[in-house]
Design a protein around this motif. Sequence first.
Motif, PDB file in Angstrom:
ATOM      1  N   GLY A 247       0.854  -1.291  -0.002  1.00  0.00           N
ATOM      2  CA  GLY A 247      -0.040  -0.159  -0.017  1.00  0.00           C
ATOM      3  C   GLY A 247       0.903   1.271  -0.073  1.00  0.00           C
ATOM      4  O   GLY A 247       0.705   2.416  -0.504  1.00  0.00           O
ATOM      5  N   TYR A 248       1.967   1.352   0.778  1.00  0.00           N
ATOM      6  CA  TYR A 248       2.740   2.432   0.897  1.00  0.00           C
ATOM      7  C   TYR A 248       3.456   2.624  -0.681  1.00  0.00           C
ATOM      8  O   TYR A 248       3.671   3.706  -0.855  1.00  0.00           O
ATOM      9  CB  TYR A 248       3.902   2.376   2.120  1.00  0.00           C
ATOM     10  N   GLU A 249       3.833   1.552  -1.160  1.00  0.00           N
ATOM     11  CA  GLU A 249       4.508   1.761  -2.581  1.00  0.00           C
ATOM     12  C   GLU A 249       3.340   2.549  -3.562  1.00  0.00           C
ATOM     13  O   GLU A 249       3.848   3.297  -4.500  1.00  0.00           O
ATOM     14  CB  GLU A 249       4.873   0.368  -2.996  1.00  0.00           C
ATOM     15  N   ILE A 250       2.275   2.033  -3.412  1.00  0.00           N
ATOM     16  CA  ILE A 250       1.113   2.628  -4.290  1.00  0.00           C
ATOM     17  C   ILE A 250       1.057   3.996  -3.919  1.00  0.00           C
ATOM     18  O   ILE A 250       0.931   5.021  -4.749  1.00  0.00           O
ATOM     19  CB  ILE A 250      -0.068   1.790  -4.121  1.00  0.00           C
ATOM     20  N   ILE A 251       0.910   4.389  -2.589  1.00  0.00           N
ATOM     21  CA  ILE A 251       1.100   5.861  -2.248  1.00  0.00           C
ATOM     22  C   ILE A 251       2.382   6.689  -2.505  1.00  0.00           C
ATOM     23  O   ILE A 251       1.967   8.022  -3.201  1.00  0.00           O
ATOM     24  CB  ILE A 251       0.818   6.013  -0.778  1.00  0.00           C
ATOM     25  N   GLU A 252       3.473   6.120  -2.589  1.00  0.00           N
ATOM     26  CA  GLU A 252       4.646   6.630  -3.130  1.00  0.00           C
ATOM     27  C   GLU A 252       4.462   7.045  -4.637  1.00  0.00           C
ATOM     28  O   GLU A 252       4.936   8.106  -5.047  1.00  0.00           O
ATOM     29  CB  GLU A 252       5.755   5.826  -2.924  1.00  0.00           C
ATOM     30  N   TRP A 253       4.098   6.215  -5.367  1.00  0.00           N
ATOM     31  CA  TRP A 253       3.923   6.406  -6.771  1.00  0.00           C
ATOM     32  C   TRP A 253       2.713   6.959  -7.105  1.00  0.00           C
ATOM     33  O   TRP A 253       2.984   8.283  -7.917  1.00  0.00           O
ATOM     34  CB  TRP A 253       3.320   4.896  -7.430  1.00  0.00           C
ATOM     35  N   TRP A 254       1.812   7.272  -6.301  1.00  0.00           N
ATOM     36  CA  TRP A 254       0.747   8.405  -6.497  1.00  0.00           C
ATOM     37  C   TRP A 254       1.192   9.803  -6.254  1.00  0.00           C
ATOM     38  O   TRP A 254       0.932  10.733  -6.881  1.00  0.00           O
ATOM     39  CB  TRP A 254      -0.445   8.094  -5.641  1.00  0.00           C
ATOM     40  N   TYR A 255       1.962   9.925  -4.921  1.00  0.00           N
ATOM     41  CA  TYR A 255       2.304  11.139  -4.557  1.00  0.00           C
ATOM     42  C   TYR A 255       3.375  11.511  -5.836  1.00  0.00           C
ATOM     43  O   TYR A 255       3.500  12.785  -6.023  1.00  0.00           O
ATOM     44  CB  TYR A 255       3.057  11.142  -3.453  1.00  0.00           C
ATOM     45  N   ALA A 256       4.392  10.869  -6.247  1.00  0.00           N
ATOM     46  CA  ALA A 256       5.449  11.307  -7.170  1.00  0.00           C
ATOM     47  C   ALA A 256       4.798  11.671  -8.696  1.00  0.00           C
ATOM     48  O   ALA A 256       5.102  12.784  -9.006  1.00  0.00           O
ATOM     49  CB  ALA A 256       6.201  10.088  -7.380  1.00  0.00           C
ATOM     50  N   VAL A 257       3.525  11.112  -9.014  1.00  0.00           N
ATOM     51  CA  VAL A 257       2.821  11.355 -10.139  1.00  0.00           C
ATOM     52  C   VAL A 257       2.209  12.792  -9.983  1.00  0.00           C
ATOM     53  O   VAL A 257       2.296  13.664 -10.486  1.00  0.00           O
ATOM     54  CB  VAL A 257       1.766  10.476 -10.624  1.00  0.00           C
ATOM     55  N   LEU A 258       1.547  13.018  -8.724  1.00  0.00           N
ATOM     56  CA  LEU A 258       0.890  14.222  -8.397  1.00  0.00           C
ATOM     57  C   LEU A 258       1.903  15.457  -8.315  1.00  0.00           C
ATOM     58  O   LEU A 258       1.726  16.404  -8.660  1.00  0.00           O
ATOM     59  CB  LEU A 258       0.221  14.260  -7.265  1.00  0.00           C
ATOM     60  N   ALA A 259       2.777  15.074  -7.552  1.00  0.00           N
ATOM     61  CA  ALA A 259       3.912  16.269  -7.043  1.00  0.00           C
ATOM     62  C   ALA A 259       4.748  16.599  -8.385  1.00  0.00           C
ATOM     63  O   ALA A 259       4.883  17.902  -8.514  1.00  0.00           O
ATOM     64  CB  ALA A 259       4.790  16.022  -5.765  1.00  0.00           C
TER      65      ALA A 259
END
Length: 203
Positions: free
Chosen positions: A145-157
Amino acid sequence: MGNESVLSRWFPHGLAAAFLVLWTALAVNPVMRDVWWAENIPVMAAFLLLAATYRAFRFSNLAYALMACWLVLHTIGGHYTFANVPFDFITDLFGFERNHFDRLGHYSIGFYAFPIAEFLTRRNLAKPVVVHLFSLFAIMALAAGYEIIEWWYAVLAGGEAGIEFLGSQGDIWDAQTDMLCDTLGAVTALILFVFSGIKPERA
């Protein structure tokens, strides 16, 4: 009660105070403030949750010490960004091609398998086999789950903030390696739990 019992009783309070001093110091002038916020939101959430539930359920001192490892490492990583933590002495010592401080941080996340197992055991919510499997799988699910959040944040930021938060340092297998480190940390914690002597508090 002897001195050892007094020290044991106040151990979580001293640990919390020491962490707050470290957290406050590293909150000053981080390398990238937006990355600092992204890294420290889960740290603050975990710390506040442990503080709020202390009276309802007091974990063992070993559990608090293990949980503090991740809090400290993640706070340091948030200040410098994980890829830029001064970790060169380890990198040079072993001839690594990248900064592996983030791997250490992920390994420490696995330590939370210990308090999960402790809670389930002391509350007598499951048999030992289920306790260990659930604790291990909970960490593995959290890691994914954290790896998914990392990917999501990296795309948004996007930009440098996204790259620094992701912290892959050019490793195409970064997410998979991070999840392996989480899992190995959980296995280590559960081995410690087996020898901890923690037993159910009620039938």
